[in-house]
Write a protein that holds these residues in place. Sequence first.
Motif, mmCIF file in Angstrom:
data_model
loop_
_atom_site.group_PDB
_atom_site.id
_atom_site.type_symbol
_atom_site.label_atom_id
_atom_site.label_comp_id
_atom_site.label_asym_id
_atom_site.label_seq_id
_atom_site.Cartn_x
_atom_site.Cartn_y
_atom_site.Cartn_z
ATOM 1 N N VAL A 62 23.540 45.248 39.497
ATOM 2 C CA VAL A 62 24.566 46.017 40.211
ATOM 3 C C VAL A 62 23.945 47.123 41.052
ATOM 4 O O VAL A 62 24.596 47.642 41.952
ATOM 5 C CB VAL A 62 25.637 46.588 39.256
ATOM 6 N N SER A 63 22.684 47.459 40.798
ATOM 7 C CA SER A 63 22.033 48.468 41.637
ATOM 8 C C SER A 63 21.605 47.885 42.985
ATOM 9 O O SER A 63 21.282 48.626 43.907
ATOM 10 C CB SER A 63 20.819 49.059 40.917
ATOM 11 N N GLU A 64 21.642 46.546 43.121
ATOM 12 C CA GLU A 64 21.242 45.903 44.363
ATOM 13 C C GLU A 64 22.355 45.094 45.039
ATOM 14 O O GLU A 64 22.325 44.907 46.248
ATOM 15 C CB GLU A 64 20.060 44.972 44.112
ATOM 16 N N PHE A 65 23.313 44.588 44.246
ATOM 17 C CA PHE A 65 24.348 43.697 44.783
ATOM 18 C C PHE A 65 25.705 43.979 44.162
ATOM 19 O O PHE A 65 25.811 44.562 43.093
ATOM 20 C CB PHE A 65 24.009 42.217 44.468
ATOM 21 N N GLY A 66 26.728 43.492 44.855
ATOM 22 C CA GLY A 66 28.061 43.372 44.314
ATOM 23 C C GLY A 66 28.382 41.886 44.272
ATOM 24 O O GLY A 66 27.689 41.069 44.869
ATOM 25 N N GLY A 81 35.227 52.603 50.777
ATOM 26 C CA GLY A 81 36.402 51.887 51.272
ATOM 27 C C GLY A 81 36.230 50.373 51.306
ATOM 28 O O GLY A 81 37.192 49.653 51.565
ATOM 29 N N THR A 82 35.022 49.871 51.059
ATOM 30 C CA THR A 82 34.801 48.419 51.040
ATOM 31 C C THR A 82 35.458 47.828 49.797
ATOM 32 O O THR A 82 35.292 48.335 48.694
ATOM 33 C CB THR A 82 33.289 48.088 50.997
ATOM 34 N N LEU A 83 36.218 46.784 50.000
ATOM 35 C CA LEU A 83 36.835 46.078 48.871
ATOM 36 C C LEU A 83 36.261 44.675 48.787
ATOM 37 O O LEU A 83 36.068 44.008 49.801
ATOM 38 C CB LEU A 83 38.352 46.008 49.037
ATOM 39 N N LEU A 84 35.972 44.239 47.582
ATOM 40 C CA LEU A 84 35.518 42.879 47.340
ATOM 41 C C LEU A 84 36.613 42.129 46.595
ATOM 42 O O LEU A 84 37.562 42.736 46.108
ATOM 43 C CB LEU A 84 34.222 42.881 46.525
ATOM 44 N N ALA A 85 36.462 40.818 46.507
ATOM 45 C CA ALA A 85 37.466 39.984 45.851
ATOM 46 C C ALA A 85 36.997 39.578 44.460
ATOM 47 O O ALA A 85 35.828 39.275 44.245
ATOM 48 C CB ALA A 85 37.734 38.736 46.680
ATOM 49 N N CYS A 86 37.946 39.566 43.534
ATOM 50 C CA CYS A 86 37.707 39.064 42.180
ATOM 51 C C CYS A 86 38.931 38.235 41.836
ATOM 52 O O CYS A 86 39.992 38.776 41.511
ATOM 53 C CB CYS A 86 37.509 40.199 41.193
ATOM 54 N N ALA A 87 38.782 36.912 41.994
ATOM 55 C CA ALA A 87 39.924 35.988 41.895
ATOM 56 C C ALA A 87 40.941 36.435 42.940
ATOM 57 O O ALA A 87 40.597 36.547 44.106
ATOM 58 C CB ALA A 87 40.486 35.941 40.496
ATOM 59 N N ASP A 88 42.154 36.759 42.543
ATOM 60 C CA ASP A 88 43.180 37.154 43.522
ATOM 61 C C ASP A 88 43.336 38.673 43.625
ATOM 62 O O ASP A 88 44.291 39.163 44.202
ATOM 63 C CB ASP A 88 44.513 36.493 43.187
ATOM 64 N N GLN A 90 41.660 42.580 44.641
ATOM 65 C CA GLN A 90 40.686 43.323 45.425
ATOM 66 C C GLN A 90 40.197 44.487 44.563
ATOM 67 O O GLN A 90 40.970 45.057 43.795
ATOM 68 C CB GLN A 90 41.335 43.873 46.702
ATOM 69 N N PHE A 91 38.905 44.825 44.685
ATOM 70 C CA PHE A 91 38.395 45.933 43.878
ATOM 71 C C PHE A 91 37.328 46.708 44.633
ATOM 72 O O PHE A 91 36.682 46.199 45.542
ATOM 73 C CB PHE A 91 37.840 45.423 42.546
ATOM 74 N N ASP A 92 37.138 47.961 44.214
ATOM 75 C CA ASP A 92 36.114 48.840 44.767
ATOM 76 C C ASP A 92 34.831 48.604 43.966
ATOM 77 O O ASP A 92 34.769 48.933 42.771
ATOM 78 C CB ASP A 92 36.561 50.291 44.635
ATOM 79 N N PRO A 93 33.785 48.035 44.583
ATOM 80 C CA PRO A 93 32.556 47.735 43.849
ATOM 81 C C PRO A 93 31.771 48.968 43.412
ATOM 82 O O PRO A 93 30.843 48.860 42.628
ATOM 83 C CB PRO A 93 31.752 46.893 44.843
ATOM 84 N N LEU A 94 32.162 50.145 43.895
ATOM 85 C CA LEU A 94 31.532 51.375 43.439
ATOM 86 C C LEU A 94 32.119 51.832 42.115
ATOM 87 O O LEU A 94 31.571 52.710 41.452
ATOM 88 C CB LEU A 94 31.659 52.464 44.501
ATOM 89 N N GLN A 95 33.257 51.223 41.717
ATOM 90 C CA GLN A 95 33.911 51.606 40.472
ATOM 91 C C GLN A 95 33.991 50.469 39.452
ATOM 92 O O GLN A 95 34.096 50.719 38.262
ATOM 93 C CB GLN A 95 35.324 52.112 40.750
ATOM 94 N N TYR A 96 33.972 49.218 39.917
ATOM 95 C CA TYR A 96 34.141 48.071 39.025
ATOM 96 C C TYR A 96 33.119 46.994 39.353
ATOM 97 O O TYR A 96 32.520 46.994 40.424
ATOM 98 C CB TYR A 96 35.537 47.447 39.194
#
Length: 104
Positions: A62-66, A81-88, A90-96
Motif C-alpha cells: 500500500v506504500s506503492e500502489f492502490g 480526491g482520487t476515488l478508486l473502485a471496490c466492486a460497486d 467508490q473509496f478514498d485509497p488514502l483512507q481504505y
Amino acid sequence: MARLSSIVLAVLAYSMFAAADTATCGTSTYDTSQFACFDDDFLCPIMGQDINLKCGEACYSVSEFGCSNTTLVPNSQIGPGTLLACADQQFDPLQYVCHDGNFL
C-alpha cells in the motif's frame, strides 16, 4: 568430529525451522512471519512490517500502489480526491484498501 558437527548443525537448523509458526495455504506450507495467505491459496510476502495485499493476481504494498477492483494503480497517480473502485463502491485509497476487488 566433523560428522558430529554436521549432525549438531542439522539438528539446530531443524529446530529453528520447526520453531517457526507455519500454516497451510492451498498445497503450500509457509512461515506465517514471512507470508500472508489470501483466499486460502494465494501467498503474498511480508516485507518487514509491511504485509503485501492481494489485488487480482498480484501482491502489492500500500506504500506503492492502490487497488481498484483487481487493477493496481501506482500511488503517483493517486492524489487528494482520487476515488478508486471496490466492486460497486467508490473509496478514498488514502483512507481504505480494497481487498481482492470486493472488500473494503
